[in-house]
Scaffold this motif. Structure first.
Motif, short mmCIF file in Angstrom:
data_model
loop_
_atom_site.label_atom_id
_atom_site.label_comp_id
_atom_site.label_asym_id
_atom_site.label_seq_id
_atom_site.Cartn_x
_atom_site.Cartn_y
_atom_site.Cartn_z
N VAL A 177 1.07 -5.15 -14.48
CA VAL A 177 0.16 -4.85 -13.36
C VAL A 177 0.59 -3.55 -12.70
O VAL A 177 -0.24 -2.68 -12.38
CB VAL A 177 0.13 -6.03 -12.35
N PHE A 237 -1.78 -0.03 -12.36
CA PHE A 237 -2.14 0.70 -11.14
C PHE A 237 -1.47 2.07 -11.05
O PHE A 237 -2.02 2.98 -10.45
CB PHE A 237 -1.93 -0.19 -9.91
N TYR A 291 -8.52 6.37 -8.98
CA TYR A 291 -8.94 5.04 -8.51
C TYR A 291 -10.25 5.10 -7.71
O TYR A 291 -11.18 4.33 -7.96
CB TYR A 291 -7.82 4.41 -7.67
N LYS A 322 -16.90 -3.59 1.36
CA LYS A 322 -15.77 -3.37 2.28
C LYS A 322 -16.26 -3.27 3.72
O LYS A 322 -15.60 -3.75 4.64
CB LYS A 322 -15.00 -2.11 1.88
N GLY A 364 -3.59 -0.26 -1.33
CA GLY A 364 -4.03 0.80 -2.24
C GLY A 364 -4.73 1.94 -1.55
O GLY A 364 -4.12 2.70 -0.78
N SER A 365 -6.03 2.05 -1.77
CA SER A 365 -6.85 3.16 -1.27
C SER A 365 -6.77 3.38 0.24
O SER A 365 -7.07 4.47 0.72
CB SER A 365 -8.31 2.87 -1.61
N ASP A 398 -8.77 2.03 2.31
CA ASP A 398 -10.13 1.88 2.85
C ASP A 398 -10.19 0.81 3.95
O ASP A 398 -10.81 1.01 4.99
CB ASP A 398 -11.11 1.43 1.75
N LEU A 407 2.31 -3.28 -3.84
CA LEU A 407 3.38 -3.36 -4.84
C LEU A 407 3.65 -2.00 -5.47
O LEU A 407 4.78 -1.68 -5.84
CB LEU A 407 2.95 -4.36 -5.92
N ASN A 408 2.59 -1.20 -5.57
CA ASN A 408 2.68 0.03 -6.35
C ASN A 408 2.79 1.26 -5.45
O ASN A 408 1.90 1.53 -4.63
CB ASN A 408 1.43 0.11 -7.23
N MET A 450 -0.19 3.89 -5.71
CA MET A 450 -1.41 3.46 -5.00
C MET A 450 -1.21 3.61 -3.50
O MET A 450 -2.10 4.10 -2.78
CB MET A 450 -1.74 2.01 -5.34
N ASP A 478 5.94 -6.54 -2.53
CA ASP A 478 5.16 -7.55 -3.25
C ASP A 478 4.50 -8.47 -2.22
O ASP A 478 5.18 -8.93 -1.30
CB ASP A 478 6.10 -8.35 -4.17
N PHE A 491 -9.56 -6.98 -3.21
CA PHE A 491 -9.44 -6.75 -4.65
C PHE A 491 -7.98 -6.67 -5.11
O PHE A 491 -7.66 -5.95 -6.04
CB PHE A 491 -10.20 -5.47 -5.05
N GLY A 492 -7.13 -7.42 -4.42
CA GLY A 492 -5.70 -7.38 -4.75
C GLY A 492 -5.16 -8.68 -5.30
O GLY A 492 -4.37 -8.70 -6.24
N ASN A 512 -4.50 -9.97 -8.95
CA ASN A 512 -3.42 -9.37 -9.73
C ASN A 512 -2.07 -10.05 -9.51
O ASN A 512 -1.10 -9.73 -10.18
CB ASN A 512 -3.27 -7.89 -9.35
N PHE A 513 -2.01 -10.95 -8.53
CA PHE A 513 -0.73 -11.58 -8.21
C PHE A 513 -0.29 -12.50 -9.35
O PHE A 513 -1.11 -13.22 -9.92
CB PHE A 513 -0.84 -12.42 -6.93
#
Ligand code: SAM
Length: 262
Positions: free
Chosen positions: A36, A40, A47, A63, A84-85, A87, A106-107, A110, A134, A152-153, A156-157
């Motif tokens: 994962v 990302f 993205y 959103k 991430g973004s 937003d 996590l990333n 991102m 995490d 939208f996260g 992926n967990f």
């Protein structure tokens, strides 16, 4: 405060050795987490463009609705997980006027994208913190936030239930959890069209725009493996949330769940 890397608590977790899925592929939890991360890292740069292309801009409306139902007000403390973004965090801050938002992801790549966008919007530094972490092991004390959001996260967990319990733990009593995620189309014809679009077109767009078909194949498969609207609402209940409800958007392609810590 911007913390990339150091914020992640990396301790041994038995769940990391359990069997799970990366898209449709079965694998160990630790490997899924790494894969994962890889997805990302690979898509981070493109993205936002890919989101617009894949959803035809609809992700902005989804959103916006999430921000509308977020129970933030003047002085709120909000946590946006898998930010991430950025937003959602930006929308929450604009809505609350005065208050603070913490972005975690996590990333690092991102999160850096989100942080850049917050700087451009004049929000960072000052009214937001970015912390690499995490979502199932959040480095915050119990009852630290009035609102916890994730868009939208969570699909992926490695361990969705562990994430939900963690969100419940860091929420203050009376606090709200809101989750925007891909779900199940509720109209049969829409489901057929959506399947054809997602399995054939999305990986192809991914390949053209980013040169990475596999990451977008994962994206589509991870959506199919994620619990549907009702099952996810049940998982929220098991994690301790009350007054749970959800609304379908775009015929159930996406669902917005909310619940409260009483
Ligand atoms: N929330 C943003 C949005 O809606 O534009 C970003 C969503 S992006 C599809 C999914 C994000 O989840 C990625 O930034 C990824 O790094 C993050 N993520 C995946 N697994 C995570 C985990 N276990 N904990 C925290 N973030 C995670």
């Amino acid at each position: 405060m911007l913390v990339f890397g150091g914020g992640e608590r990396d301790c041994y977790d038995w769940r990391m050795d359990q069997q799970t899925h990366f898209g449709f592929e079965a694998m160990g939890s630790a490997e899924k987490r790494q894969r994962v991360m890889g997805v990302f890292s690979s898509v981070a740069e493109k993205y936002d463009l890919m989101n617009d292309l894949m959803s035809g801009g609809l992700h902005r409306l989804w959103k916006r609705r999430m921000i509308n139902v977020a129970a933030v007000r003047h002085g709120s403390r909000a946590l946006d997980v898998a930010a991430g973004s950025g937003d959602i965090a930006i929308g929450l801050l604009k809505k609350m006027g005065d208050g603070r938002v913490v972005l975690t992801d996590l990333n690092g790549a991102m999160l850096a994208g989100g942080a850049r966008r917050m700087v451009d919007a004049g929000i960072l530094p000052g009214r937001a913190d970015c912390l690499q972490s995490d979502g199932t092991k959040l480095p915050f004390a119990d009852e630290s936030f009035d609102v916890v959001s994730i868009a939208f996260g969570i699909r992926n967990f490695v361990d969705i239930e562990a994430g939900l319990k963690e969100f419940h733990r860091v929420l203050a009593p009376g606090g709200q959890f809101i989750c925007l995620e891909f779900s199940r189309p509720v109209l049969p014809l829409l489901g057929i069209a959506y399947d054809a679009y997602s399995f054939n077109i999305i990986p192809q767009i991914g390949e053209w725009v980013t040169g990475d078909r596999a990451s977008y194949q994962y994206l589509v498969e991870s959506i199919r493996r994620f619990p549907d609207q009702k099952r996810f609402a049940k998982l929220m209940g098991r994690a301790g949330f009350d007054l749970i409800r959800y609304e379908n958007m775009t015929g159930g392609v996406v669902a917005l769940h909310r619940g409260y810590k009483i």
